[in-house]
Design a protein around this motif. Structure first.
Motif, PDB file in Angstrom:
ATOM      1  N   ARG A 168      33.330 -20.709  44.598  1.00 27.00           N
ATOM      2  CA  ARG A 168      32.652 -21.622  43.695  1.00 27.00           C
ATOM      3  C   ARG A 168      32.547 -21.003  42.300  1.00 27.00           C
ATOM      4  NH1 ARG A 168      26.947 -21.536  46.865  1.00 27.00           N
ATOM      5  NH2 ARG A 168      26.548 -19.327  46.728  1.00 27.00           N
ATOM      6  N   SER A 216      10.302 -29.291  43.144  1.00 28.49           N
ATOM      7  CA  SER A 216      11.384 -28.333  43.190  1.00 28.49           C
ATOM      8  C   SER A 216      12.178 -28.383  41.891  1.00 28.49           C
ATOM      9  CB  SER A 216      12.288 -28.664  44.375  1.00 28.49           C
ATOM     10  OG  SER A 216      13.396 -27.846  44.362  1.00 28.49           O
ATOM     11  N   ALA A 261      23.595 -22.725  41.883  1.00 30.72           N
ATOM     12  CA  ALA A 261      24.236 -21.811  42.831  1.00 30.72           C
ATOM     13  C   ALA A 261      23.333 -21.416  43.995  1.00 30.72           C
ATOM     14  CB  ALA A 261      24.712 -20.557  42.102  1.00 30.72           C
ATOM     15  N   VAL A 262      22.035 -21.644  43.873  1.00 33.23           N
ATOM     16  CA  VAL A 262      21.147 -21.270  44.980  1.00 33.23           C
ATOM     17  C   VAL A 262      21.152 -22.319  46.100  1.00 33.23           C
ATOM     18  CG1 VAL A 262      19.614 -19.883  43.518  1.00 33.23           C
ATOM     19  CG2 VAL A 262      19.090 -22.298  43.901  1.00 33.23           C
ATOM     20  N   ALA A 263      21.790 -23.453  45.860  1.00 33.30           N
ATOM     21  CA  ALA A 263      21.857 -24.491  46.904  1.00 33.30           C
ATOM     22  C   ALA A 263      22.642 -23.969  48.101  1.00 33.30           C
ATOM     23  CB  ALA A 263      22.518 -25.736  46.349  1.00 33.30           C
ATOM     24  N   SER A 264      22.143 -24.273  49.299  1.00 32.75           N
ATOM     25  CA  SER A 264      22.879 -23.790  50.471  1.00 32.75           C
ATOM     26  C   SER A 264      23.549 -24.921  51.237  1.00 32.75           C
ATOM     27  CB  SER A 264      21.968 -22.978  51.391  1.00 32.75           C
ATOM     28  OG  SER A 264      20.961 -23.785  51.917  1.00 32.75           O
ATOM     29  N   ALA A 288      10.507 -26.739  39.176  1.00 32.72           N
ATOM     30  CA  ALA A 288      10.523 -25.285  39.313  1.00 32.72           C
ATOM     31  C   ALA A 288      11.900 -24.694  39.054  1.00 32.72           C
ATOM     32  CB  ALA A 288      10.062 -24.899  40.713  1.00 32.72           C
ATOM     33  N   ILE A 289      12.902 -25.480  39.337  1.00 27.11           N
ATOM     34  CA  ILE A 289      14.248 -24.913  39.313  1.00 27.11           C
ATOM     35  C   ILE A 289      14.985 -25.174  38.005  1.00 27.11           C
ATOM     36  CG2 ILE A 289      16.532 -25.053  40.376  1.00 27.11           C
ATOM     37  CD1 ILE A 289      14.936 -26.226  42.823  1.00 27.11           C
ATOM     38  N   HIS A 322      16.524 -22.418  52.694  1.00 29.42           N
ATOM     39  CA  HIS A 322      16.348 -21.030  52.291  1.00 29.42           C
ATOM     40  C   HIS A 322      15.474 -20.320  53.308  1.00 29.42           C
ATOM     41  CE1 HIS A 322      16.050 -17.655  49.549  1.00 29.42           C
ATOM     42  NE2 HIS A 322      14.738 -17.710  49.533  1.00 29.42           N
ATOM     43  N   ARG A 370       8.323 -33.677  46.753  1.00 31.50           N
ATOM     44  CA  ARG A 370       8.740 -32.291  46.926  1.00 31.50           C
ATOM     45  C   ARG A 370       9.923 -31.977  45.990  1.00 31.50           C
ATOM     46  NH1 ARG A 370      13.257 -29.098  47.971  1.00 31.50           N
ATOM     47  NH2 ARG A 370      12.349 -27.065  48.048  1.00 31.50           N
ATOM     48  N   ARG A 406      19.805 -31.074  43.520  1.00 29.17           N
ATOM     49  CA  ARG A 406      19.467 -30.174  42.406  1.00 29.17           C
ATOM     50  C   ARG A 406      20.106 -30.659  41.103  1.00 29.17           C
ATOM     51  NH1 ARG A 406      17.345 -25.086  43.902  1.00 29.17           N
ATOM     52  NH2 ARG A 406      17.066 -24.978  46.146  1.00 29.17           N
ATOM     53  N   TRP A 414      18.020 -14.940  46.555  1.00 27.74           N
ATOM     54  CA  TRP A 414      18.193 -16.263  45.947  1.00 27.74           C
ATOM     55  C   TRP A 414      19.677 -16.573  45.745  1.00 27.74           C
ATOM     56  CZ3 TRP A 414      13.741 -16.320  41.722  1.00 27.74           C
ATOM     57  CH2 TRP A 414      12.516 -16.135  42.383  1.00 27.74           C
ATOM     58  N   GLY A 415      20.259 -17.254  46.714  1.00 27.84           N
ATOM     59  CA  GLY A 415      21.678 -17.603  46.654  1.00 27.84           C
ATOM     60  C   GLY A 415      22.518 -16.347  46.502  1.00 27.84           C
ATOM     61  N   PRO A 416      23.515 -16.368  45.620  1.00 29.35           N
ATOM     62  CA  PRO A 416      24.303 -15.161  45.370  1.00 29.35           C
ATOM     63  C   PRO A 416      23.604 -14.219  44.393  1.00 29.35           C
ATOM     64  CG  PRO A 416      25.275 -17.063  44.259  1.00 29.35           C
ATOM     65  CD  PRO A 416      24.005 -17.546  44.885  1.00 29.35           C
ATOM     66  N   SER A 421       9.478 -19.682  43.604  1.00 31.93           N
ATOM     67  CA  SER A 421      10.902 -19.456  43.819  1.00 31.93           C
ATOM     68  C   SER A 421      11.631 -20.760  43.515  1.00 31.93           C
ATOM     69  CB  SER A 421      11.161 -19.029  45.270  1.00 31.93           C
ATOM     70  OG  SER A 421      11.149 -20.151  46.118  1.00 31.93           O
ATOM     71  N   PRO A 422      12.951 -20.735  43.480  1.00 36.97           N
ATOM     72  CA  PRO A 422      13.668 -21.994  43.233  1.00 36.97           C
ATOM     73  C   PRO A 422      13.683 -22.933  44.441  1.00 36.97           C
ATOM     74  CG  PRO A 422      15.018 -20.080  42.677  1.00 36.97           C
ATOM     75  CD  PRO A 422      13.858 -19.583  43.470  1.00 36.97           C
ATOM     76  N   PHE A 423      12.930 -22.622  45.479  1.00 38.03           N
ATOM     77  CA  PHE A 423      13.066 -23.373  46.721  1.00 38.03           C
ATOM     78  C   PHE A 423      11.872 -24.257  47.051  1.00 38.03           C
ATOM     79  CE2 PHE A 423      15.556 -19.527  46.669  1.00 38.03           C
ATOM     80  CZ  PHE A 423      16.827 -20.051  46.785  1.00 38.03           C
TER      81      PHE A 423
END
Lengths: 175, 159
Positions: free
Chosen positions: A80, A143, A29-32, A146-147, B104, A139, A40, B129-131, B142-144
């Motif tokens: 979403r 990522s 959900a943090v993807a923009s 980390a994610i 981000h 990278r 991801r 962080w996102g929503p 961070s997740p980024f």
């Protein structure tokens, strides 16, 4: 050593539990952007397992496709949702299958106007445009480390932080 | 989804989206998940879907700033990339990228020494962080990821 025999529906039940989980959703959900969401999800072990499962044969393709269709038909919200993300994971798992059924499903998603399928629609478009990520960049690997954690409760920030410190020091030394 | 009128310094209109709030259980879930993955990140404000990271930095938490509008905002509002030999400063913007695309954004709150004896400093960032929630975090916690740029609206050469 002989290849393990995968019974359709059995291993997939495990994968379903992972991609339907809240944690899988939170990480995605943090993807923009759709591209970021794609990367991801692709970086997860679930996506890798799904792709392997699909490669086992057309029966498995059908299992995943049927599940994806069911997810798509269940989406009722305008925003979403975990269902949308689980569906995206299936699409990415199916991305390298060229069967007409998969192609047709991707097309139907691309033209969908249902708000709750926004991400699935965009992921379907990326796949249809033959976007393939065959190797992860350094990278992205960082990522991903980390994610994405599906089963581990270990903090992943240490990995990224350690690498960051090394890179940071190298950059400052060369400046 | 509603839209408000927001303009850049050059009076270019931007879309500002407002999404409905997610369920309490899901908001709590973000906090638990990210707290487990990034325990050093300090919770600043709880999860909300009412604004995104760009909305935090560029629109005072008033809504979701669209990714497509970022280049225009950065240009119109006088932001520039901080040079390799120039240090970050509190108030600067950290812009994370993924595959060359903006992913981000956060605000530099302070610079902390890497170790007690080190002259190297690390930016600590406020970002959303996102929503999910807002956190104060090490720039690389961070997740980024760690692919980021520092942008500023300070004049070149200013302290």
């Amino acid at each position: 050593m002989p290849e393990p025999i995968i019974i359709p529906g059995v291993e997939f039940d495990t994968l379903k539990r992972i991609i339907e989980s809240d944690d899988f959703y939170f990480d995605a959900a943090v993807a923009s952007s759709p591209q970021s969401l794609f990367r991801r999800i692709l970086a997860t072990s679930a996506a890798e397992s799904l792709a392997k499962f699909v490669k086992q044969g057309p029966e498995n393709v059908k299992v995943v496709l049927d599940y994806a269709r069911m997810r798509a038909s269940e989406v009722t919200s305008t925003e979403r949702s975990p269902q949308d993300v689980a569906l995206c994971a299936c699409l990415i798992g199916l991305a390298n299958d060229a069967s007409p059924e998969v192609e047709e499903f991707l097309k139907s998603l691309q033209t969908s106007s249902i708000g709750g399928l926004k991400w699935a629609s965009e992921i379907a478009s990326l796949i249809a445009r033959k976007v393939r990520v065959t190797s992860l960049s350094t990278r992205t690997e960082l990522s991903a480390a980390a994610i994405i954690s599906l089963n581990s409760s270990t903090a992943r920030s240490d990995v990224a932080a350690s690498t960051f410190v090394v890179n940071y020091q190298l950059n400052n030394m060369s400046a | 989804m509603a839209a408000s009128r927001v303009v850049t310094t050059a009076d270019r209109e931007l879309g500002l989206d407002v999404y409905p709030e997610e369920a309490v259980s899901r908001r709590r879930g973000y906090r638990e998940r990210f707290g487990k993955l990034f325990p050093s990140a300090q919770l600043r404000r709880d999860a909300t879907a009412s604004y995104n990271c760009y909305g935090l930095v560029l629109a005072g938490r008033r809504g979701w700033v669209r990714l497509d509008d970022l280049p225009c905002i950065l240009t119109d509002d006088g932001y520039r990339l901080v040079g390799a030999r120039e240090a970050a400063q509190p108030g600067d913007i950290i812009l994370y990228k993924d595959g060359g695309v903006i992913e981000h954004m956060g605000i530099v709150l302070e610079l902390r020494s890497l170790t007690a004896s080190s002259s190297l400093t690390i930016p600590f960032v406020l970002s959303k962080w996102g929503p999910g929630p807002e956190y104060v975090h090490h720039v690389a916690h961070s997740p980024f990821g760690t692919d980021y740029e520092i942008w500023t609206d300070r004049p070149a050469g200013a302290i």
